[in-house]
Scaffold this motif. Sequence first.
Motif: not given
Length: 675
Positions: A515-539
């Motif tokens: 994700a950091v590599e992709r955003l860096t490629h887009e020209g986004v500075a590291r301090e402007d990056m936010t990474l939000m995690r999620s997990v998909e689960m089921m019974y």
Amino acid sequence: MSKTRVAVDVGGTFTDICIMDEESGAIRIEKTASTPHDPMQAILNGIEQAKIDLSAVTMFSHGTTVATNALITRRIPRTAMICTQGFRDVVEIRRSNKEDLWDTYKDVAKPYVPRRDRLTALERVEADGKVMVPLDEAGARRVAEVLKKREVKSVAVCFMNSYVNGANERRMRDILKDIMPEVPVSISCEVMPEIFEHERFSTTMANSVCAPVVVDYVSRLGDKLAEGGYARDLLLLHSGGGVMTPASVKEFSARLAGSGIAAGAIASRFIGNLCGFPNSIGFDMGGTSTDVSLAYNGEPRITKDWYIEYGYPIRFPSIEVLTIGAGGGSLAWRDEGGSLRNGPQSAGAYPGPACYKNGNRTATNTDANVVLGRLGTSLAGGKITLDPELATEAVQETVAGPFNMSLHQAAEAIVAVANSNMANAVRLLSISRGYDPRDFALVAFGGAGALHGAAVARELSIPTVIVPPNPGVTSALGCLLVDVQHDFSDSFMTNASTVSPDEMEAAFTKMEAQAVERLTHEGVAREDMTLMRSVEMMYAGQWRSLSVSAPAKIVSVSDLVEGFHAEHEREFNFRRDEAPVAIFRIAIKAIGTVPKADMPKYELRPHKAEPVSRRKVWFDAVAHEAAIYEREKLKAGAAFEGPAIVEQFDSTTVVPPGMSAKVDAYMNILISTKG
């Protein structure tokens, strides 16, 4: 020189342009006729019409229908698929289901890539990722040579089980690039590295057929903007609610499918939050359709179960938007059982409603509102004049006569059926998902949203309706409120009781590096990056999963499981704490924050608004003397009671009897449905 930000939303009838001054936050709007043969031309016309100095523009954001229209109309370049031997028909077999189970004559549309262009290669990867049969490179080169002779413009590579090991797909791409270096290649292990082969194949196929169309459009528009002096990246709104630069569009073109409707959902969520309503329902009613979206706790509802054509899912995360055929031009008609219906058939932009004077004689919602006095005699600041006599004739001939009603009863019946249809759409996205509409505000926008919003809210017992300052161009405003965003996911199928936090943390860390590599490629500075995690689960034993937010560092899997139980209870009204829980997928939303100008805020000075005139308006078959207000004359703090009509350049707001309204500090009209 004042710096500005420009957002463009291309619609079927109009192309809306929203221009924001960075210093003051002031917004001005411009509308120009869309040019379906080449949407770019309407954008350039609008730039010229609005006298925009592109050299002073710091951000140009664009919601486009190019990918969506290409898939709907099938105006797509010749595309090929290369599949594992024995699996070329996965996208045609699909799930063997139908959109209408009981219609034996209605077939699902053909795949975007016909069978003659779906070729195969000898290779096989086992379910655990072990390469059972390496790619037959000699055979792969023969396939590539065949495709070169056929002059295909794009290729999708979809091998079995490549989501756990994409080595064979990557090698196939290398061979294709060696023989056809100019042809874009989409490989499923990078486009959608997930289990369920039909969904993975279908998403990769859609991505491949869109690539040449979208890349060509984006390149031409970017060049034209640069010629005019624009020096930044063109930002393209995608279905997930963020924007992409042209660098990512080349690899993930299908993300632009659904771009247009996402803008309205983004804007409605922003406006709801601005007004203090983190729970809000977006109600975007235009000329031919209504788009309904939902935000809960300030965040939009996201889905991966969507498509442009039934049977061919596009599994990129997308803001969930429900679209129904109800708009200002929707036609009233009588079904075989003698009941009054409304839509989905529409008079469209041309000939349009009967009152447009273009030859249509069938009543529409617009005609009914004209008869009821809720609409005046012009739209779009006088660009479109309405003929009340033609509207009256249409309502009389279409409904009043056949149903033996009075003129105004017939007009109200037309509007009531439309409102009921739209209220049902809101129920589908709220009540059926476990949300109570009474806990939400309704953000009404689009050309006709404010006209019907209060009535729809009353039917659903929604207490507050929010009408933005410029309802007709709110979707364009949404393009100004987004950040660069990418979604990453990976299969992580295991039992929650056996996996360790360290295992999950390692998997997330690996994905975050991508994700950091992709955003860096887009020209986004590291301090402007936010990474939000999620997990998909089921019974355990289920195959439908629910997404649960995950912390920045995984320290307890049991906390994730408890979050899943709670989400399952909210969505389905039950939970099974004793049942084993399975983890299905992990995901990251990578956000590159784009600086945004603040919306202008005005001092509240409570006062009673003064109407500019009065006219007869019918509610419940009774004529009322309604106050007429001009939107631009309403100041922050103004208050008024229904029945009232608020008119402006791009929309008309109706406040029925028994309701009250006030203007907030951001110039939104807040209607209280309880008076």
